[in-house]
Design a protein around this motif. Structure first.
Motif, PDB file in Angstrom:
ATOM      1  N   LYS A 270     -86.198  32.917 100.530  1.00 61.37           N
ATOM      2  CA  LYS A 270     -87.461  32.309 100.089  1.00 61.37           C
ATOM      3  C   LYS A 270     -88.639  33.228 100.380  1.00 61.37           C
ATOM      4  CE  LYS A 270     -86.205  27.469 100.717  1.00 61.37           C
ATOM      5  NZ  LYS A 270     -86.456  26.277 101.532  1.00 61.37           N
ATOM      6  N   TYR A 271     -88.627  33.845 101.555  1.00 60.91           N
ATOM      7  CA  TYR A 271     -89.710  34.758 101.931  1.00 60.91           C
ATOM      8  C   TYR A 271     -89.736  35.960 100.992  1.00 60.91           C
ATOM      9  CZ  TYR A 271     -92.610  37.907 104.672  1.00 60.91           C
ATOM     10  OH  TYR A 271     -93.605  38.763 105.077  1.00 60.91           O
ATOM     11  N   LEU A 272     -88.574  36.547 100.739  1.00 61.60           N
ATOM     12  CA  LEU A 272     -88.479  37.702  99.843  1.00 61.60           C
ATOM     13  C   LEU A 272     -88.951  37.339  98.442  1.00 61.60           C
ATOM     14  CD1 LEU A 272     -87.533  40.590  99.177  1.00 61.60           C
ATOM     15  CD2 LEU A 272     -85.229  39.641  98.862  1.00 61.60           C
ATOM     16  N   LEU A 273     -88.493  36.214  97.926  1.00 58.48           N
ATOM     17  CA  LEU A 273     -88.899  35.778  96.586  1.00 58.48           C
ATOM     18  C   LEU A 273     -90.402  35.517  96.547  1.00 58.48           C
ATOM     19  CD1 LEU A 273     -88.070  35.113  93.717  1.00 58.48           C
ATOM     20  CD2 LEU A 273     -87.612  32.778  94.476  1.00 58.48           C
ATOM     21  N   GLY A 274     -90.921  34.879  97.588  1.00 58.58           N
ATOM     22  CA  GLY A 274     -92.360  34.627  97.657  1.00 58.58           C
ATOM     23  C   GLY A 274     -93.167  35.909  97.600  1.00 58.58           C
TER      24      GLY A 274
ATOM     25  N   SER B 162     -97.722  38.270  93.173  1.00 64.65           N
ATOM     26  CA  SER B 162     -98.622  38.894  92.198  1.00 64.65           C
ATOM     27  C   SER B 162     -98.525  38.206  90.833  1.00 64.65           C
ATOM     28  CB  SER B 162     -98.345  40.392  92.066  1.00 64.65           C
ATOM     29  OG  SER B 162     -97.038  40.609  91.584  1.00 64.65           O
ATOM     30  N   LEU B 163     -97.332  37.750  90.473  1.00 66.58           N
ATOM     31  CA  LEU B 163     -97.161  37.034  89.201  1.00 66.58           C
ATOM     32  C   LEU B 163     -97.921  35.707  89.245  1.00 66.58           C
ATOM     33  CD1 LEU B 163     -95.696  37.146  86.447  1.00 66.58           C
ATOM     34  CD2 LEU B 163     -93.764  35.994  87.551  1.00 66.58           C
ATOM     35  N   CYS B 164     -97.824  35.012  90.354  1.00 58.62           N
ATOM     36  CA  CYS B 164     -98.554  33.740  90.512  1.00 58.62           C
ATOM     37  C   CYS B 164    -100.061  33.960  90.417  1.00 58.62           C
ATOM     38  CB  CYS B 164     -98.202  33.094  91.855  1.00 58.62           C
ATOM     39  SG  CYS B 164     -96.512  32.481  91.954  1.00 58.62           S
ATOM     40  N   LYS B 165    -100.545  34.983  91.089  1.00 61.25           N
ATOM     41  CA  LYS B 165    -101.986  35.275  91.067  1.00 61.25           C
ATOM     42  C   LYS B 165    -102.451  35.685  89.670  1.00 61.25           C
ATOM     43  CE  LYS B 165    -102.500  36.445  95.920  1.00 61.25           C
ATOM     44  NZ  LYS B 165    -102.627  37.514  96.910  1.00 61.25           N
TER      45      LYS B 165
ATOM     46  N   ARG C  86     -98.601  28.314  90.440  1.00 64.09           N
ATOM     47  CA  ARG C  86     -97.813  28.235  91.670  1.00 64.09           C
ATOM     48  C   ARG C  86     -96.386  28.680  91.357  1.00 64.09           C
ATOM     49  NH1 ARG C  86     -99.365  22.046  92.075  1.00 64.09           N
ATOM     50  NH2 ARG C  86     -98.669  22.399  89.955  1.00 64.09           N
ATOM     51  N   MET C  87     -95.652  29.023  92.398  1.00 63.29           N
ATOM     52  CA  MET C  87     -94.277  29.448  92.198  1.00 63.29           C
ATOM     53  C   MET C  87     -93.470  28.329  91.536  1.00 63.29           C
ATOM     54  SD  MET C  87     -91.937  31.831  94.543  1.00 63.29           S
ATOM     55  CE  MET C  87     -91.261  30.798  95.794  1.00 63.29           C
TER      56      MET C  87
END
Length: 151
Positions: A15-19, A24-27, A32-33
């Protein structure tokens, strides 16, 4: 359970790695993810496009699914149509506006998959896949049991 099994099943590291990768895609798209996950799910599962389908497949609370699809419709990422046979059911479909988002999301998953499974043999990946299918089936069974039965 071993320490490694517990760590994998908790999913924190993944989850941390995916986050990190999705940040940058979310921003970039002001999403949101969970929004991006719903778009990606609907793009890849166009026949399973009700709120209930999303909730079951992504394991997201029904109320949160409602918030997500409402926001995505308002932003023009989804269209909604009532079911022809039962007007209570709504079907959500991605619009062309989602193409860049879902393509970028796919690239992130492809790159992560390649890097995460680096140095894992094809045979070991097959074993891992079979084990994960069994684990997921077991989790689904436990999820459908009354909570008191686990204690």
């Amino acid at each position: 359970m071993t320490k490694n099994e517990i760590a994998l099943l908790r999913g924190g590291q993944i989850k941390y790695l995916l986050g990190q990768q999705m940040d940058s895609l979310c921003k970039k798209y002001h999403l949101r993810m969970a929004d991006i996950e719903v778009l990606f799910y609907l793009k890849n599962n166009p026949e399973e496009n009700t709120a209930s389908d999303i909730q079951k497949s992504l394991h997201i609370n029904k109320g949160y699914v409602s918030q997500i699809v409402k926001g995505l419709c308002e932003k023009g990422y989804l269209t909604v149509t009532a079911d022809e046979k039962d007007r209570r059911y709504m079907h959500y479909n991605v619009t062309d506006k989602t193409h860049d988002i879902t393509d970028a999301h796919q690239k992130i998953w492809d790159t992560l998959g390649t890097r995460i499974f680096k140095d894992v043999s094809p045979e070991d990946r097959e074993v891992f896949d079979r084990v994960m299918v069994t684990i997921c089936k077991n989790i689904d069974e436990i999820t459908n049991e009354p909570a008191a039965r686990l204690i």
